[in-house]
Design a protein around this motif. Structure first.
Motif, mmCIF file in Angstrom:
data_model
loop_
_atom_site.group_PDB
_atom_site.id
_atom_site.type_symbol
_atom_site.label_atom_id
_atom_site.label_comp_id
_atom_site.label_asym_id
_atom_site.label_seq_id
_atom_site.Cartn_x
_atom_site.Cartn_y
_atom_site.Cartn_z
ATOM 1 N N GLY A 1 -0.709 -12.834 -1.993
ATOM 2 C CA GLY A 1 -1.517 -12.993 -0.784
ATOM 3 C C GLY A 1 -1.877 -11.665 -0.147
ATOM 4 N N SER A 2 -0.933 -10.748 -0.120
ATOM 5 C CA SER A 2 -1.181 -9.442 0.486
ATOM 6 C C SER A 2 -2.110 -8.583 -0.369
ATOM 7 C CB SER A 2 0.138 -8.718 0.738
ATOM 8 O OG SER A 2 0.863 -9.415 1.736
ATOM 9 N N VAL A 3 -1.995 -8.702 -1.675
ATOM 10 C CA VAL A 3 -2.924 -7.984 -2.551
ATOM 11 C C VAL A 3 -4.348 -8.487 -2.295
ATOM 12 C CG1 VAL A 3 -3.627 -7.684 -4.967
ATOM 13 C CG2 VAL A 3 -1.249 -7.289 -4.292
ATOM 14 N N LYS A 4 -4.505 -9.774 -2.070
ATOM 15 C CA LYS A 4 -5.830 -10.328 -1.755
ATOM 16 C C LYS A 4 -6.370 -9.717 -0.457
ATOM 17 C CE LYS A 4 -5.297 -14.708 -4.164
ATOM 18 N NZ LYS A 4 -5.147 -16.160 -4.034
ATOM 19 N N VAL A 5 -5.508 -9.585 0.548
ATOM 20 C CA VAL A 5 -5.916 -8.958 1.814
ATOM 21 C C VAL A 5 -6.355 -7.519 1.571
ATOM 22 C CG1 VAL A 5 -5.048 -8.118 4.048
ATOM 23 C CG2 VAL A 5 -4.500 -10.439 3.292
ATOM 24 N N LEU A 6 -5.566 -6.785 0.809
ATOM 25 C CA LEU A 6 -5.898 -5.390 0.516
ATOM 26 C C LEU A 6 -7.178 -5.282 -0.307
ATOM 27 C CD1 LEU A 6 -2.295 -4.080 -0.216
ATOM 28 C CD2 LEU A 6 -3.677 -3.628 1.830
ATOM 29 N N GLU A 7 -7.400 -6.233 -1.206
ATOM 30 C CA GLU A 7 -8.652 -6.249 -1.979
ATOM 31 C C GLU A 7 -9.854 -6.476 -1.070
ATOM 32 O OE1 GLU A 7 -8.176 -7.893 -6.430
ATOM 33 O OE2 GLU A 7 -7.492 -9.317 -4.902
ATOM 34 N N LEU A 8 -9.712 -7.398 -0.124
ATOM 35 C CA LEU A 8 -10.810 -7.674 0.806
ATOM 36 C C LEU A 8 -11.192 -6.437 1.614
ATOM 37 C CD1 LEU A 8 -9.880 -11.232 2.138
ATOM 38 C CD2 LEU A 8 -11.824 -10.620 0.689
ATOM 39 N N HIS A 9 -10.221 -5.610 1.919
ATOM 40 C CA HIS A 9 -10.467 -4.368 2.655
ATOM 41 C C HIS A 9 -10.917 -3.230 1.731
ATOM 42 C CE1 HIS A 9 -9.162 -5.710 6.601
ATOM 43 N NE2 HIS A 9 -8.102 -6.270 6.041
ATOM 44 N N GLY A 10 -10.979 -3.498 0.440
ATOM 45 C CA GLY A 10 -11.411 -2.487 -0.514
ATOM 46 C C GLY A 10 -10.394 -1.395 -0.758
ATOM 47 N N LEU A 11 -9.112 -1.694 -0.541
ATOM 48 C CA LEU A 11 -8.065 -0.686 -0.667
ATOM 49 C C LEU A 11 -7.363 -0.693 -2.017
ATOM 50 C CD1 LEU A 11 -6.589 -1.190 2.892
ATOM 51 C CD2 LEU A 11 -8.069 0.668 2.114
ATOM 52 N N VAL A 12 -7.390 -1.832 -2.705
ATOM 53 C CA VAL A 12 -6.772 -1.917 -4.032
ATOM 54 C C VAL A 12 -7.734 -2.602 -4.990
ATOM 55 C CG1 VAL A 12 -4.400 -2.023 -3.133
ATOM 56 C CG2 VAL A 12 -5.615 -4.144 -3.653
ATOM 57 N N ALA B 1 0.836 -1.207 0.000
ATOM 58 C CA ALA B 1 0.000 0.000 0.000
ATOM 59 C C ALA B 1 0.869 1.254 0.000
ATOM 60 C CB ALA B 1 -0.937 -0.004 1.201
ATOM 61 N N GLY B 2 1.867 1.282 0.863
ATOM 62 C CA GLY B 2 2.756 2.442 0.927
ATOM 63 C C GLY B 2 3.455 2.687 -0.387
ATOM 64 N N TYR B 3 3.918 1.625 -1.013
ATOM 65 C CA TYR B 3 4.595 1.769 -2.296
ATOM 66 C C TYR B 3 3.621 2.266 -3.367
ATOM 67 C CZ TYR B 3 7.649 0.806 -6.243
ATOM 68 O OH TYR B 3 8.412 0.935 -7.382
ATOM 69 N N LEU C 1 -4.214 1.467 -6.044
ATOM 70 C CA LEU C 1 -4.983 1.886 -4.877
ATOM 71 C C LEU C 1 -6.310 2.472 -5.321
ATOM 72 C CD1 LEU C 1 -2.291 3.670 -2.704
ATOM 73 C CD2 LEU C 1 -3.484 1.571 -2.143
ATOM 74 N N VAL C 2 -7.317 2.316 -4.488
ATOM 75 C CA VAL C 2 -8.613 2.939 -4.731
ATOM 76 C C VAL C 2 -9.002 3.721 -3.481
ATOM 77 C CG1 VAL C 2 -9.424 1.263 -6.417
ATOM 78 C CG2 VAL C 2 -9.880 0.887 -4.009
ATOM 79 N N PHE C 3 -9.836 4.716 -3.695
ATOM 80 C CA PHE C 3 -10.305 5.526 -2.575
ATOM 81 C C PHE C 3 -11.819 5.527 -2.584
ATOM 82 C CE2 PHE C 3 -11.714 9.587 -0.778
ATOM 83 C CZ PHE C 3 -11.185 9.453 0.500
ATOM 84 N N ASP C 4 -12.405 5.055 -1.509
ATOM 85 C CA ASP C 4 -13.857 5.063 -1.341
ATOM 86 C C ASP C 4 -14.146 5.964 -0.154
ATOM 87 O OD1 ASP C 4 -16.546 4.630 -0.939
ATOM 88 O OD2 ASP C 4 -16.333 2.498 -0.451
#
Length: 150
Positions: A61-72, A32-34, A87-90
């Motif tokens: 695996g981490s992209v999947k976690v970030l997707e689940l949180h709606g961040l990417v 996410a930071g990158y 990254l996405v912003f909601d």
């Protein structure tokens, strides 16, 4: 112009905060930071793995976690064989009153189980219910106030 080292240091800083505050794996925070500071904004899995010196499987695996949180979000242009991650912003995600409403309801259910004499336990549950009910009521208003400032 920032250097690669500065961007990676920023990614590490985000990883530290996210791992401690949001309980995500450090590599998810680094991704996410990158993604906040990289160019181009959308990166392939292999690009992320190379830039962050991480295994491809850890990145996936981490992209999947970030997707689940709606961040990417993953996208793929016509003709490309690899996904790009961005990254996405909601704006409404941080203002969703649902979690506060649920926390208030859980605290109120706990209060219903306690006898009137359990004052120490009641005090904690009463404050928890009160704060979360307040936040659930205020979140929609805060979202509108924030939108008005944009």
């Amino acid at each position: 112009m920032t250097t690669t080292e500065e961007r990676l240091a920023y990614a590490d800083r985000v990883a530290e905060v996210w791992a401690s505050r949001y309980r995500v794996p450090p590599i998810a925070g680094r991704i996410a930071g990158y993604l906040y500071v990289c160019e181009p904004a959308a990166q392939g899995i292999d690009d992320l793995a190379a830039a962050l010196q991480a295994s491809r499987s850890a990145v996936v695996g981490s992209v999947k976690v970030l997707e689940l949180h709606g961040l990417v979000r993953r996208t793929r242009a016509a003709g490309e064989r690899a996904d790009r991650v961005r990254l996405v912003f909601d704006e409404s995600r941080g203002f969703d009153p649902t979690r506060y409403r649920e926390a208030a309801e859980i605290a109120e259910a706990g209060l219903a189980l306690l006898a009137a004499s359990a004052t120490d336990q009641r005090a904690v549950l009463e404050e928890t219910a009160s704060l979360n009910a307040f936040l659930a009521d205020r979140m929609p208003q805060l979202l509108e106030e924030w939108r008005a400032t944009r």
